[in-house]
Design an enzyme around this catalytic site. Structure first.
Site, PDB file in Angstrom:
ATOM      1  N   SER A   6     -11.299  -1.782  -1.329  1.00 33.23           N
ATOM      2  CA  SER A   6     -10.256  -1.762  -0.392  1.00 33.23           C
ATOM      3  C   SER A   6     -10.484  -2.102   0.861  1.00 33.23           C
ATOM      4  CB  SER A   6      -9.597  -0.319  -0.440  1.00 33.23           C
ATOM      5  OG  SER A   6      -8.627  -0.039  -1.382  1.00 33.23           O
ATOM      6  N   HIS A  14      -3.849   5.689   3.381  1.00 33.22           N
ATOM      7  CA  HIS A  14      -4.389   4.589   2.874  1.00 33.22           C
ATOM      8  C   HIS A  14      -3.894   3.575   3.541  1.00 33.22           C
ATOM      9  CE1 HIS A  14      -5.919   1.494  -0.032  1.00 33.22           C
ATOM     10  NE2 HIS A  14      -7.147   2.329  -0.013  1.00 33.22           N
ATOM     11  N   ASP A  43      -3.539   2.755  17.635  1.00 35.75           N
ATOM     12  CA  ASP A  43      -4.140   1.487  17.283  1.00 35.75           C
ATOM     13  C   ASP A  43      -3.149   0.390  16.938  1.00 35.75           C
ATOM     14  OD1 ASP A  43      -6.298   3.040  18.369  1.00 35.75           O
ATOM     15  OD2 ASP A  43      -7.105   3.433  16.247  1.00 35.75           O
ATOM     16  N   ASP A  62       0.975  -1.283  -0.121  1.00 38.77           N
ATOM     17  CA  ASP A  62       0.036  -0.037   0.014  1.00 38.77           C
ATOM     18  C   ASP A  62       1.152   1.265   0.105  1.00 38.77           C
ATOM     19  OD1 ASP A  62      -2.298   1.837   0.741  1.00 38.77           O
ATOM     20  OD2 ASP A  62      -3.192  -0.252   0.838  1.00 38.77           O
TER      21      ASP A  62
END
Length: 390
Positions: A268, A96, A70, A61
């Protein structure tokens, strides 16, 4: 609010991935209640057996924010195969890729990790491989021109550096999209090493449903998108290669601007959900082959379409709980898959097991008679005369 398409590109590769709402500040503790994907795919049922520990998911990516609360502690040292573009701290860096990684392996944060995004496989590791740039990166066109082999190289690098699953929430579904032998060979290489490969089916549902690559390569688990009501999203590409579907609308994701979360839509996030499901299966049953796992997802899918599958939903909505449960009854493949010789065509059927298992979603008619093969070869030669991507 307007929607903007984040199409990171590397060379001729256009990310079919994520269209998102502009990032909206939110209290972290309000994020968890907005997540609907874990419940939709019965992740909690799978968590009774595994949460993905011991499995590494390679995320090919735009890069990943390894220090995001997180994800902290879950992200391994990866590889940047683009070598230019935005850097950490820039607004167009790793948006992304961080979002996809949070869907896969987000573990939340806070004293009891009750805040932030909780992924489908929250104990899995992420191996980031940067192969594309964000759409708003000023150097994306340069990367597109200079880094033509980044995706193929990224697949091979991931396969050689510990990936147990490869997630590609990206693709080329332009009018000129076509299979690239280098990418195809890289995918077959990963599959031959026993690594399942997942890709988004494409976001071309409103523009012609063009075939998207890498989703359409043999052996790939291709994922379409549904909304929270179980309906097909209008953008989701409909095609013969669809394996299963997954949540792909209003999916909450983490953002490198760490006080911000955002809702995204696209095939995605749907692919990321399925990659995480594969991670759960591999964590509990690491010896299953890519072909077995692909069929397992199809055989255990929810809301199966009439006839067993269709081009919209594939075999139905992926079910992590049912897949992990059913995997217990499978015997590992007697040997690892071996690459199929391509002969005169490079777009071959992909690796096969010693005991071949027919794909339950009716993949491609590679077993057609000699006359059918001749017709396919003729059509292929005619097709190759089309303009290539540029």
């Amino acid at each position: 609010m307007t929607k903007s398409l984040l199409r990171g590109t590397a060379v001729a590769l256009v990310s079919a991935a994520l269209a998102v709402l502009p990032a909206v500040p939110a209290q972290a503790d309000s994020i968890r209640i907005q997540e609907w994907a874990p419940e939709a795919v019965h992740a909690q049922q799978a968590w009774k057996t595994t949460k993905g520990a011991g499995v590494t998911v390679a995320v090919l990516d735009t890069g990943v924010d390894a220090d995001h609360p997180d994800l902290k502690g879950q992200v391994l040292t990866g590889k940047d195969l683009v070598g230019l573009g935005a850097e950490q701290g820039d607004p167009s860096w790793a948006v992304h890729g961080t979002g996809m990684s949070s869907i896969i392996a987000g573990h939340g944060h806070g004293p009891g990790r009750e805040d932030g995004v909780l992924g489908i496989a929250p104990e899995a590791r992420i191996l980031p491989v940067r192969v594309i740039l964000e759409d708003d990166d000023p150097q994306r066109q340069q990367a597109r021109n200079e880094k033509a082999g980044a995706l193929a190289d990224g697949i091979r690098w991931a396969a050689d550096h510990g990936a147990d699953v490869i997630n590609m929430s990206l693709g080329d579904d332009s009018e000129s999209a076509h299979p690239e032998p280098r990418e195809d060979a890289a995918i077959q290489y990963a599959l031959s090493k026993g690594i399942p490969v997942v890709a988004s089916a494409g976001n071309d549902g409103e523009k012609g449903d063009h075939v998207s690559y890498p989703a359409a390569y043999p052996g790939v688990i291709a994922v379409t998108a549904i909304d929270h009501l179980g309906n097909r999203t209008t953008f989701s590409t409909r095609h013969w290669y669809a394996t299963v579907c997954a949540p792909g609308e209003h999916v909450v994701m983490s953002h490198p601007q760490r006080t911000t979360y955002y809702n995204g839509w696209g095939t995605s996030p749907a692919a990321a959900v399925v990659s995480a499901t594969v991670a759960l299966v591999r964590s509990a049953y690491p010896d299953l082959s890519p072909a077995q796992i692909k069929r397992l997802l199809a055989d255990t899918a929810q809301d199966r379409p009439e006839g067993g599958r269709d081009d919209i939903f594939g075999a139905g909505l992926v079910d992590a709980g049912a897949a992990v449960e059913a995997a217990a009854d499978l015997k590992p493949a007697r040997q690892k898959p071996v690459p199929v010789a391509y002969a005169d065509r490079y777009f071959g059927p992909g690796p096969t097991d010693e005991a071949p298992v027919e794909d339950s979603v009716g993949w491609l008619p590679w077993t057609a008679g000699a006359a059918g093969l001749a017709l396919m070869a003729t059509a292929f030669l005619l097709w190759r005369g089309r303009p290539t991507r540029h």
